[in-house]
Design an enzyme around this catalytic site. Structure first.
Site, PDB file in Angstrom:
ATOM      1  CD  GLU A  66      -2.933  -1.289   2.213  1.00  0.00           C
ATOM      2  OE1 GLU A  66      -2.860  -0.496   3.174  1.00  0.00           O
ATOM      3  OE2 GLU A  66      -3.832  -2.149   2.108  1.00  0.00           O
ATOM      4  CB  ALA A  68       0.689   7.955   2.004  1.00  0.00           C
ATOM      5  CD  GLU A  77      -4.970 -11.429  -5.209  1.00  0.00           C
ATOM      6  OE1 GLU A  77      -4.402 -10.378  -4.835  1.00  0.00           O
ATOM      7  OE2 GLU A  77      -6.090 -11.757  -4.819  1.00  0.00           O
ATOM      8  CB  CYS A 117      -6.185  -9.537  -8.960  1.00  0.00           C
ATOM      9  SG  CYS A 117      -5.166  -8.442  -7.946  1.00  0.00           S
TER      10      CYS A 117
HETATM   11  N1  THU Z   1      -6.096  -6.780  -1.798  1.00  0.00           N
HETATM   12  C1  THU Z   1      -5.303  -7.757  -2.290  1.00  0.00           C
HETATM   13  O1  THU Z   1      -4.082  -7.763  -2.053  1.00  0.00           O
HETATM   14  N2  THU Z   1      -5.867  -8.722  -3.053  1.00  0.00           N
HETATM   15  C2  THU Z   1      -7.187  -8.770  -3.354  1.00  0.00           C
HETATM   16  O2  THU Z   1      -7.597  -9.613  -4.120  1.00  0.00           O
HETATM   17  C3  THU Z   1      -8.125  -7.835  -2.748  1.00  0.00           C
HETATM   18  C4  THU Z   1      -7.519  -6.687  -2.042  1.00  0.00           C
HETATM   19  C5  THU Z   1      -5.472  -5.734  -0.994  1.00  0.00           C
HETATM   20  C6  THU Z   1      -5.454  -4.367  -1.627  1.00  0.00           C
HETATM   21  C7  THU Z   1      -5.392  -3.476  -0.415  1.00  0.00           C
HETATM   22  O3  THU Z   1      -4.019  -3.368  -0.023  1.00  0.00           O
HETATM   23  C8  THU Z   1      -6.124  -4.254   0.649  1.00  0.00           C
HETATM   24  O4  THU Z   1      -6.176  -5.590   0.219  1.00  0.00           O
HETATM   25  C9  THU Z   1      -7.537  -3.749   0.919  1.00  0.00           C
HETATM   26  O5  THU Z   1      -8.259  -3.660  -0.252  1.00  0.00           O
END
Ligand code: THU
Length: 166
Positions: A66, A68, A77, A117
């Site tokens: 992530e 900011a 994924e 994804c």
């Molecule tokens: N996220 C994933 O890594 N994979 C997914 O399939 C759904 C969401 C992450 C993105 C973000 O960092 C956090 O989960 C919340 O959405």
């Protein structure tokens, strides 16, 4: 004139527990769970891990990253698939994939790949010309086993939909 009503089946298996998986699947499943510890998710607190099993037996991991500036982040994924393609061009075929999610530092929960994804997963599968079986933890606490990533994205957009490059 009446429209033609049609259904399309989604083919998958549902397993009760990780002990029902093959040994290779168990390794991939556990690698995805372990990877959640390396997620960088200070904003959502949602720690996601993805694991790719290669035909040579090695595992490549991804985690959500992530930022900011929120949209700059990326899902587990895609860090797994992009990371593998970038770090190991010419890698052995991907023969398995698993995803895991852990909200905060609590229990593991469901992990359903987002639409973006799924689009990326599909293209890497078609690129290698060999199906990639997928394991996902369901909302019911079971394990969903798909025999190919393409099962997750019917009626998808694909490179075939693009005009030939000029
Ligand atoms: N996220 C994933 O890594 N994979 C997914 O399939 C759904 C969401 C992450 C993105 C973000 O960092 C956090 O989960 C919340 O959405």
């Amino acid at each position: 004139m009446a429209r033609n009503s049609r259904q399309q089946l989604l083919d998958f298996e549902e397993l009760d527990a990780a002990t029902d998986l093959t040994p290779a699947e168990q390794t991939t499943w556990q690698a995805a769970r372990d990877a959640t510890a390396h997620a960088y998710a200070p904003y959502s607190g949602f720690h996601v891990g993805a694991a790719l099993l290669l035909a040579d037996g090695t595992i490549f991991r991804g985690t959500n990253q992530e930022n900011a500036a929120y949209p700059s982040g990326l899902c587990a994924e895609r860090t797994a698939l992009f990371g593998l393609a970038a770090a190991q061009p010419g890698h052995a075929p991907i023969v398995g994939m698993a995803v895991a999610a852990r909200p905060g530092h609590g229990e593991f929960g469901p992990a359903m790949p987002c639409g973006a994804c799924r689009q990326v997963m599909l293209e890497y599968e078609s690129r290698q010309g060999q199906p990639i079986p997928l394991l996902l933890p369901s909302r019911a606490g079971t394990i969903l086993r798909f025999s190919a990533l393409s099962a997750l994205l019917p009626f998808c957009f694909s490179p075939d939909d693009l005009p030939p490059a000029a």
